[in-house]
Design a protein around this motif. Structure first.
Motif, PDB file in Angstrom:
ATOM      1  N   ARG A  77      42.415  44.377  27.350  1.00 20.23           N
ATOM      2  CA  ARG A  77      43.355  44.411  28.474  1.00 20.23           C
ATOM      3  C   ARG A  77      44.446  43.355  28.348  1.00 20.23           C
ATOM      4  O   ARG A  77      45.603  43.596  28.698  1.00 20.23           O
ATOM      5  N   LEU A  78      44.073  42.154  27.866  1.00 22.73           N
ATOM      6  CA  LEU A  78      45.024  41.054  27.787  1.00 22.73           C
ATOM      7  C   LEU A  78      45.795  41.039  26.474  1.00 22.73           C
ATOM      8  O   LEU A  78      46.821  40.356  26.366  1.00 22.73           O
ATOM      9  N   GLY A  79      45.269  41.762  25.477  1.00 26.73           N
ATOM     10  CA  GLY A  79      45.949  41.811  24.201  1.00 26.73           C
ATOM     11  C   GLY A  79      45.895  40.532  23.407  1.00 26.73           C
ATOM     12  O   GLY A  79      46.837  40.206  22.671  1.00 26.73           O
ATOM     13  N   THR A 121      32.758  33.461  41.400  1.00 27.31           N
ATOM     14  CA  THR A 121      33.924  33.718  42.235  1.00 27.31           C
ATOM     15  C   THR A 121      35.136  33.105  41.550  1.00 27.31           C
ATOM     16  O   THR A 121      35.183  31.893  41.347  1.00 27.31           O
ATOM     17  N   PRO A 122      36.129  33.907  41.170  1.00 28.27           N
ATOM     18  CA  PRO A 122      37.280  33.347  40.453  1.00 28.27           C
ATOM     19  C   PRO A 122      38.118  32.434  41.340  1.00 28.27           C
ATOM     20  O   PRO A 122      38.247  32.668  42.545  1.00 28.27           O
ATOM     21  N   VAL A 130      43.451  30.913  32.223  1.00 27.34           N
ATOM     22  CA  VAL A 130      43.677  32.177  31.530  1.00 27.34           C
ATOM     23  C   VAL A 130      45.175  32.462  31.387  1.00 27.34           C
ATOM     24  O   VAL A 130      45.589  33.220  30.503  1.00 27.34           O
ATOM     25  N   ASP A 131      45.968  31.837  32.257  1.00 26.29           N
ATOM     26  CA  ASP A 131      47.432  31.973  32.225  1.00 26.29           C
ATOM     27  C   ASP A 131      47.873  33.406  32.486  1.00 26.29           C
ATOM     28  O   ASP A 131      48.701  33.972  31.779  1.00 26.29           O
ATOM     29  N   GLU A 132      47.270  33.971  33.543  1.00 23.28           N
ATOM     30  CA  GLU A 132      47.659  35.298  34.021  1.00 23.28           C
ATOM     31  C   GLU A 132      47.950  35.167  35.517  1.00 23.28           C
ATOM     32  O   GLU A 132      47.067  34.776  36.285  1.00 23.28           O
ATOM     33  N   TRP A 135      45.455  36.780  38.035  1.00 20.65           N
ATOM     34  CA  TRP A 135      44.112  36.828  37.466  1.00 20.65           C
ATOM     35  C   TRP A 135      43.012  36.887  38.521  1.00 20.65           C
ATOM     36  O   TRP A 135      42.037  37.624  38.367  1.00 20.65           O
ATOM     37  N   VAL A 136      43.116  36.109  39.592  1.00 23.19           N
ATOM     38  CA  VAL A 136      42.065  36.120  40.617  1.00 23.19           C
ATOM     39  C   VAL A 136      41.876  37.531  41.152  1.00 23.19           C
ATOM     40  O   VAL A 136      40.748  38.030  41.262  1.00 23.19           O
ATOM     41  N   LYS A 137      42.969  38.203  41.478  1.00 21.11           N
ATOM     42  CA  LYS A 137      42.906  39.580  41.992  1.00 21.11           C
ATOM     43  C   LYS A 137      42.387  40.536  40.918  1.00 21.11           C
ATOM     44  O   LYS A 137      41.503  41.365  41.180  1.00 21.11           O
ATOM     45  N   THR A 138      42.916  40.420  39.706  1.00 24.71           N
ATOM     46  CA  THR A 138      42.525  41.323  38.622  1.00 24.71           C
ATOM     47  C   THR A 138      41.054  41.174  38.278  1.00 24.71           C
ATOM     48  O   THR A 138      40.324  42.168  38.138  1.00 24.71           O
ATOM     49  N   PHE A 139      40.603  39.951  38.127  1.00 26.26           N
ATOM     50  CA  PHE A 139      39.212  39.678  37.773  1.00 26.26           C
ATOM     51  C   PHE A 139      38.268  40.172  38.870  1.00 26.26           C
ATOM     52  O   PHE A 139      37.225  40.774  38.589  1.00 26.26           O
ATOM     53  N   THR A 140      38.648  39.940  40.117  1.00 25.70           N
ATOM     54  CA  THR A 140      37.816  40.368  41.245  1.00 25.70           C
ATOM     55  C   THR A 140      37.721  41.883  41.322  1.00 25.70           C
ATOM     56  O   THR A 140      36.631  42.446  41.499  1.00 25.70           O
ATOM     57  N   GLU A 141      38.831  42.555  41.176  1.00 21.87           N
ATOM     58  CA  GLU A 141      38.836  44.014  41.287  1.00 21.87           C
ATOM     59  C   GLU A 141      38.058  44.668  40.147  1.00 21.87           C
ATOM     60  O   GLU A 141      37.458  45.728  40.336  1.00 21.87           O
TER      61      GLU A 141
END
Length: 226
Positions: A77-79, A121-122, A130-132, A135-141
């Protein structure tokens, strides 16, 4: 008892300073694979550190495990490549159903006995590391949280050691489902979790937060006549 998988690597890290690491400006999220066996103590791995002890570490978060398969998913996903330990995990596993781990499930890892307590919990520090930007939303979802473990019996762990699930509670509530219940204000499920034998104290706080959100939602509905 049955074999579930193996430990791909055992990871440790020390505290370092970073301007992006929240209010403390310190973190130990960068874990690196250790050579040879590592002692597992009641409060974590020998040689491993936590900067923010209010939110990390302690008996209920002594060891954090994440699946290599999930790291591989994020690589796509992150490439970019993700090394074992990059998410701050102490144990990178292979062949273990970490996402489907049930609260109270017990693992024999090396000579240590571990028990699943909580999902990860992120936080904003994780996001900055992670420098995204989302990320908190993406990782949680995505729901691939990894799990925290308490140490029931101290021992040693090494890369390539087997991980055996020696006990899986019949209630079937996964750590990931518990976190989803907190986000969705599902107080009924959270009440079941807090009533489980040996439930981590953090679940009570999640339940209270869910009740608060539910009361606010109900109040908004009453105010609008819905």
């Amino acid at each position: 008892m049955h074999s579930e998988g193996i430990i791909a690597s055992v990871n440790r890290g020390t505290v370092f300073r970073a301007d992006w690491a929240g209010r403390m400006k310190r973190t130990a999220i960068d874990k690196r694979p250790a050579a040879g066996p590592v002692a597992v103590r009641r409060l974590g791995l020998d040689g491993d550190e936590q900067a923010d002890r209010e939110h990390h570490g302690g008996p209920d978060k002594a060891v954090y495990a994440y699946a290599r398969e999930d790291l591989d998913h994020w690589q796509e996903r992150l490439g970019r490549g993700l090394h074992d330990g990059v998410f701050g995990e102490n144990l990178t596993t292979r062949g273990v159903d970490v996402t489907g781990a049930v609260i109270g499930e017990r693992w024999r890892a090396g000579s240590a006995l571990l028990e699943v307590t909580l999902p990860r919990t992120p936080c904003r520090v994780f996001q900055a590391w992670v420098d995204e930007p989302t990320w908190v939303k993406t990782f949680t979802e995505e729901g691939r949280f990894g799990v925290y473990l308490r140490v029931l019996s101290e021992g040693e762990v090494s890369a390539a050691d087997p991980v055996e699930v020696v006990h899986r509670p019949v209630h079937g509530i996964t750590a990931a489902a518990g976190l989803a219940a907190g986000r969705g204000a599902d107080a009924d499920l959270l009440e079941r979790i807090t009533a489980l034998p040996g439930a981590a104290a953090a679940w009570t706080a999640v339940l209270e937060q869910a009740r608060t959100r539910s009361r606010r939602r109900d109040g908004a509905e009453d105010a609008t006549g819905l």
